[in-house]
Scaffold this active site. Structure first.
Site, mmCIF file in Angstrom:
data_model
loop_
_atom_site.group_PDB
_atom_site.id
_atom_site.type_symbol
_atom_site.label_atom_id
_atom_site.label_comp_id
_atom_site.label_asym_id
_atom_site.label_seq_id
_atom_site.Cartn_x
_atom_site.Cartn_y
_atom_site.Cartn_z
ATOM 1 N N ASN A 265 0.878 -1.176 0.000
ATOM 2 C CA ASN A 265 0.000 0.000 0.000
ATOM 3 C C ASN A 265 0.917 1.228 0.000
ATOM 4 O O ASN A 265 1.494 1.587 1.023
ATOM 5 C CB ASN A 265 -0.883 -0.038 1.253
ATOM 6 C CG ASN A 265 -1.860 1.117 1.301
ATOM 7 O OD1 ASN A 265 -1.810 2.019 0.452
ATOM 8 N ND2 ASN A 265 -2.731 1.100 2.292
ATOM 9 N N HIS B 156 -12.835 3.008 0.130
ATOM 10 C CA HIS B 156 -12.850 1.933 1.138
ATOM 11 C C HIS B 156 -13.590 0.694 0.607
ATOM 12 O O HIS B 156 -14.097 -0.114 1.386
ATOM 13 C CB HIS B 156 -13.568 2.365 2.444
ATOM 14 C CG HIS B 156 -12.915 3.465 3.203
ATOM 15 N ND1 HIS B 156 -13.640 4.476 3.792
ATOM 16 C CD2 HIS B 156 -11.617 3.710 3.490
ATOM 17 C CE1 HIS B 156 -12.810 5.308 4.411
ATOM 18 N NE2 HIS B 156 -11.578 4.868 4.231
#
Ligand code: AMP
Length: 399
Positions: free
Chosen positions: A7, A180
């Site tokens: 990430n 998300h």
């Protein structure tokens, strides 16, 4: 298989090495201040101590090299060599309308991510640097990308269009995308599993309440609405982000304070939310709860306003789905902060559900908060975006 999940932010890189057979995290860590003075890495092998050290990382390629060094280190490493990494899964923030699911990386995919960069100028270029760096250091290792926006691509037009001239959607793709998505997907799936039901039979509202926060309506397995929009600024009041507000505030405040629009948006992103509402007390919900207990009225008001907004979205998404069967709380605040859940609980009673004070004491665990037989199940489902990315990577490789 051993999957490295990456990430990448503009100056940071979070990683986890996951054994996809056992779903165990073998090691995890974080590189910070990449390209800035004081760059450092914190690395933790499973069951071992976290080791933090300063390390020269002029760019992300240097950071990926260092991560591999740590993972293969005789003392703190967990694999013998780079060749043990079977695949890499990357989190990518914005997939625009081009990506409605995860994909294996090739040059076309990279071009597609580049094309979405103006929708997420802070995130997509950083994600791409992460992909390129891994390609340079691990040539030939298959890579997958998992998009934050993809799960919400099932939203109907009535949910994703703004009330703006249609030509702006056509020209610039201005619409609600939502974020998300990996978490909303993971949590809604897991909620159904815990209840022994098929997600296709349920209407689930997922409240992802972290520093960034969003709510989604997942009807019969598909996201039909979500609170974040073109960018992650819309929707809930967050740690430092304002969430929904009258767009005219931007020009009004710019004029009053002698700022330009970008500066006002920066305030909305970084100095607003519960941090701003509490008069700068904190963006961290633990601090806010403590401050409110100590009599800080602004902190108390910030928490009330936060919970009220979540409650309103739960009501709105119940309407969007013509009912609701499950409300699931997740992410840092949703999983751990009992006080905030109690405040939100004030706005869900009419749905035929509740938050049991005893069960609500649990933290970070899968737990059903509502009474047995409640019409709507309220529960906590810890999210795990890294595991979701690893699973997606394996699924794509096995296709
Ligand atoms: P996230 O962005 O998901 O990491 O969530 C960050 C937020 O979760 C912060 O505001 C923290 O205050 C909150 N949080 C994390 N752990 C706890 C905890 N053990 N108790 C209460 N709040 C927590």
């Amino acid at each position: 298989m051993k999957i490295l999940v990456i990430n990448c932010g503009s100056s940071s890189l979070k990683y986890q090495l996951i054994d996809s057979d056992t779903e165990a995290v073998l090691a995890k860590g974080l590189c910070e201040r990449i390209g800035i003075d004081g760059s450092n890495i914190a690395h933790q092998p499973a069951g071992g101590e976290k080791v933090k050290e300063m390390a020269d990382m002029p760019d992300h390629t240097a950071a990926v090299k260092l991560v591999i060094e740590k993972l293969t280190d005789p003392k703190v490493g967990v694999i013998g060599s780079l060749s043990e990494i079977d695949a890499v899964g990357h989190r990518v923030v914005h997939g625009g309308e081009s990506f409605s699911g995860s994909v294996l990386v090739d040059e076309e995919v990279i071009k597609g991510i580049e094309a979405c960069s103006d929708l997420a100028p802070l995130h997509n270029p950083a994600n791409l640097i992460g992909i390129r760096s891994c390609q340079a250091i691990m040539p030939g290792v298959p890579m997958a990308v998992v998009f934050d926006t993809a799960f919400h691509q099932t939203m109907p037009e009535k949910a994703y269009l703004y009330g703006l001239p249609y030509e702006y959607y056509q020209k610039y793709k201005i619409r609600r995308y939502g974020f998300h998505g990996t978490s909303h997907d993971f949590v809604s799936k897991r909620a159904a599993e815990i209840l022994g039901k098929d997600r296709k039979d349920l209407r689930i509202i997922v409240c992802h309440l972290g520093n960034g926060a969003s709510v989604s309506a997942v009807a019969y397995g598909k996201s039909v609405d979500t609170s974040m929009g073109l960018t992650p600024l819309e929707g809930l009041i967050m740690g430092t982000r304002s969430g929904d507000m009258d767009p005219a505030i931007v020009s009004f405040l710019a004029q009053k304070e002698g700022l330009d629009a970008a500066q006002v948006i920066d305030i909305c992103n970084k100095k607003s939310g519960v941090l701003g509402l509490s008069g700068g007390a904190s963006s961290d919900f633990r601090d806010l709860v403590d401050a409110a207990k100590d009599g800080n009225a602004l902190a108390k008001n910030a928490l009330e306003a936060y919970a009220y907004r979540v409650g309103k979205y739960i009501g709105a998404y119940t309407a969007a789905m013509n009912g609701v069967d499950v409300i699931a709380f997740t992410a840092g605040v949703g999983e751990n902060n009992a006080e905030v859940r109690v405040l939100i609980g004030q706005y869900i009673g009419y749905l035929g559900t509740n938050i049991d004070p005893e069960k609500n004491k649990l933290r970070g665990e899968e737990v059903i908060l509502s009474d047995e037989g409640a019409k709507v199940v309220t529960m906590v489902v810890p999210t795990n975006e890294e595991l979701a990315i690893a699973r997606e990577t394996v699924r794509l490789l096995n296709q």
